[in-house]
Design an enzyme around this catalytic site. Structure first.
Site, PDB file in Angstrom:
ATOM      1  N   GLN A 298      62.224  30.870  58.761  1.00  0.00           N
ATOM      2  CA  GLN A 298      63.042  30.865  57.545  1.00  0.00           C
ATOM      3  C   GLN A 298      63.225  29.432  57.038  1.00  0.00           C
ATOM      4  O   GLN A 298      63.660  28.552  57.778  1.00  0.00           O
ATOM      5  CB  GLN A 298      64.408  31.485  57.833  1.00  0.00           C
ATOM      6  CG  GLN A 298      64.350  32.959  58.202  1.00  0.00           C
ATOM      7  CD  GLN A 298      63.939  33.835  57.029  1.00  0.00           C
ATOM      8  OE1 GLN A 298      63.945  33.427  55.889  1.00  0.00           O
ATOM      9  NE2 GLN A 298      63.561  35.071  57.337  1.00  0.00           N
ATOM     10  N   PHE A 327      57.574  44.012  61.538  1.00  0.00           N
ATOM     11  CA  PHE A 327      57.253  42.710  60.923  1.00  0.00           C
ATOM     12  C   PHE A 327      58.136  41.634  61.568  1.00  0.00           C
ATOM     13  O   PHE A 327      58.758  40.826  60.888  1.00  0.00           O
ATOM     14  CB  PHE A 327      57.483  42.749  59.406  1.00  0.00           C
ATOM     15  CG  PHE A 327      56.834  43.909  58.704  1.00  0.00           C
ATOM     16  CD1 PHE A 327      55.504  43.849  58.315  1.00  0.00           C
ATOM     17  CD2 PHE A 327      57.553  45.071  58.430  1.00  0.00           C
ATOM     18  CE1 PHE A 327      54.903  44.924  57.653  1.00  0.00           C
ATOM     19  CE2 PHE A 327      56.968  46.146  57.772  1.00  0.00           C
ATOM     20  CZ  PHE A 327      55.631  46.075  57.392  1.00  0.00           C
ATOM     21  N   GLU A 348      54.339  43.278  65.170  1.00  0.00           N
ATOM     22  CA  GLU A 348      53.839  42.281  64.210  1.00  0.00           C
ATOM     23  C   GLU A 348      52.318  42.254  64.300  1.00  0.00           C
ATOM     24  O   GLU A 348      51.756  42.267  65.395  1.00  0.00           O
ATOM     25  CB  GLU A 348      54.426  40.900  64.539  1.00  0.00           C
ATOM     26  CG  GLU A 348      53.809  39.723  63.824  1.00  0.00           C
ATOM     27  CD  GLU A 348      54.045  39.774  62.325  1.00  0.00           C
ATOM     28  OE1 GLU A 348      53.032  39.747  61.588  1.00  0.00           O
ATOM     29  OE2 GLU A 348      55.211  39.847  61.906  1.00  0.00           O
ATOM     30  N   ASP A 396      61.404  43.639  58.134  1.00  0.00           N
ATOM     31  CA  ASP A 396      61.448  42.424  57.325  1.00  0.00           C
ATOM     32  C   ASP A 396      60.039  42.156  56.795  1.00  0.00           C
ATOM     33  O   ASP A 396      59.354  41.240  57.240  1.00  0.00           O
ATOM     34  CB  ASP A 396      61.947  41.256  58.183  1.00  0.00           C
ATOM     35  CG  ASP A 396      62.082  39.952  57.416  1.00  0.00           C
ATOM     36  OD1 ASP A 396      61.989  39.989  56.168  1.00  0.00           O
ATOM     37  OD2 ASP A 396      62.264  38.898  58.049  1.00  0.00           O
ATOM     38  N   CYS A 423      62.677  39.952  50.908  1.00  0.00           N
ATOM     39  CA  CYS A 423      62.563  38.715  50.147  1.00  0.00           C
ATOM     40  C   CYS A 423      62.147  39.002  48.708  1.00  0.00           C
ATOM     41  O   CYS A 423      61.849  38.069  47.946  1.00  0.00           O
ATOM     42  CB  CYS A 423      61.591  37.741  50.812  1.00  0.00           C
ATOM     43  SG  CYS A 423      59.928  38.391  51.040  1.00  0.00           S
TER      44      CYS A 423
END
Length: 466
Positions: A298, A327, A348, A396, A423
């Site tokens: 991040q 994710f 992932e 995410d 996002c």
């Protein structure tokens, strides 16, 4: 048949809205020449212009086009939300399109944007909570990527012109140490007469400059991307080490990264450590992480802490719960969730991120995690076969969203509670539509301003089975 070319015109327009890049949008209607004729419409895109601004613009071939992107000549009437403008000759930072817009207005714009998206998609806009902003919305980024340009420029691509690199001088996003690095590298480049890469001819040495700094540990990483190995530039490389160590005592990792790929991306064929390690340590929400040059982490640690805290509050984890993290990346949400849960499975598709997640779990003494390299759908199938139904799913996904196939698979999984970290609220509402057929409803959505001075906004949604 050749198109007509019309004269350049000087126009006055009022900015109505912002586009998805944070540029001002206006519409100009040309006067009609005769009765009954429809007015010709010209849609204008104007960088660093904000809703309420009245600006003067010069548009070549104004009547011969329907759209144009132009810089304003002058601001005739400033928006009530405007806080200033670039000084004469100054090139504003391309990555901060809202830098002259009052921060409270930025927050209101983003919150309303999220509410409108949910309302248009048929969700209750009242489920959207007031946005979480920053006390100091400047110098918040822990990572910057710059490009080597012509005439000693090191900076960002000019808005609307990918061939032009504007030298980075106007810094509102990054800590000042990164400007020190940039100036030090620029002096080093000039001292050694090192060429820069030209995308058209595919010639030249220096391509990109990446900088990362942990705000928690203060460790600094600097990576120079070049088309050749450092072996042919031994003296220059030694000098770079000396210059940066003198200018930046926080330097913990200095890398020379060979990249010969045609694509204009910060990727590597080979990595040489010129000084320090090949990674730095960072901390988030009380957990320690190893950060490599290509690690996704991040970029705003202060707001990322709020994101983790929000997710934990919504999750209401207890010691009997099994959690699935889709994710999962390097474990930003996985580790805090696992600390409170019985077990956590992270999925992932990028194997290097899974390796990092395992290492980060071990570094932090978290031993109830299982990290799997797989796409989201096949990973869910594997974990469901072992666990049955998890108690919580957190996802995410990237800006493009999870997509219908993943969301339907989550719906069939049937877990009572889902937390979606987004996002891109536009793809969030699209993805949530798929869950309606499985009996899920939106409970709440918390917008978080992860990127002040831009139009981007994060959102964390809680969805429950009713």
């Amino acid at each position: 048949m050749a198109k007509n070319t019309y004269p350049t015109e000087v126009l006055q327009v009022q900015i109505q809205d912002l586009n998805d890049k944070g540029q001002g949008m206006a519409v100009y209607y040309h006067p009609v020449d005769q009765a009954g004729q429809l007015a010709r419409k010209l849609r204008l895109t104007i960088p660093f212009a904000y809703p309420g601004d009245v600006v003067q613009v010069t548009v070549p071939n104004a009547k011969g086009r329907r759209r144009a992107t132009v810089n304003y000549d002058s601001i005739l009437t400033p928006s009530p939300d405007r806080t200033g403008q670039a000084a004469p000759g100054q090139v504003p930072e391309a990555g901060a399109p809202l830098r002259y817009m009052d921060y409270s207005a930025q927050l209101a714009y983003k919150e309303n944007k999220v509410r409108d998206l949910f309302s248009q998609a048929g969700f209750d806009p009242q489920a959207v909570k007031p946005i979480l902003g920053m006390d100091n919305p400047y110098h918040y980024r822990n990572k910057m990527e710059l490009t080597f340009g012509k005439a000693g420029a090191i900076g960002m691509h000019q808005a609307g012109n990918f061939r032009v690199i504007n030298d980075w001088q106007d810094n509102v996003l990054a800590p000042e140490i990164m400007m020190t690095v940039k100036e030090t590298v620029a002096s080093w480049q000039q001292a050694h007469h090192l060429s820069t890469y030209d995308k058209e001819s595919r010639q030249g040495l220096l391509r990109h400059l990446m900088m990362r700094q942990s705000f928690a540990t203060q460790e600094l990483m600097v990576a120079v991307f070049a088309t050749e190995s450092s072996d042919a530039y031994t003296q220059a490389a030694k000098d770079l080490v000396q210059r940066l160590q003198a200018a930046c005592p926080q330097l913990a990792s200095l890398l020379w990264i060979e990249n010969t790929d045609i694509a204009d991306r910060t990727q590597a064929q080979a990595v040489t450590v010129l000084a320090g390690r090949d990674f730095i340590y960072d901390q988030l929400a009380g957990f320690r992480y190893r950060i490599w040059f290509d690690t996704f982490f991040q970029p705003n640690p202060q707001q990322a802490e709020k994101m983790v805290e929000t997710a934990l509050n919504l999750a209401q984890i207890d010691a009997d719960m099994r959690v699935m993290d889709l994710f999962c990346g390097v474990g930003t949400f996985s580790l805090p969730l696992a600390q409170a849960a019985k077990e956590l499975a992270g999925i992932e598709i990028v194997d290097s991120s899974i390796q990092s997640a395992r290492r980060n779990a071990a570094d932090n003494g978290i031993d109830n995690t299982y990290f799997l390299t797989a796409d989201a759908r096949s990973g869910m199938k594997t974990i469901e076969a072992e666990w049955g139904q998890p108690d919580l799913v957190l996802l995410d996904p990237p800006r493009s969203g999870a997509g219908g196939k993943v969301m339907r698979r989550i719906g069939r999984l049937g877990t009572d509670k889902i937390i979606y970290v987004s996002c891109n609220p536009a793809t969030l509402v699209q993805d949530l539509q798929w869950l309606k057929d499985f009996g899920y409803e939106l409970v709440s959505c918390q917008p978080i301003d992860q990127f002040p001075q831009t139009v981007h906004v994060e959102a964390i949604a809680l969805i429950q089975k009713m």
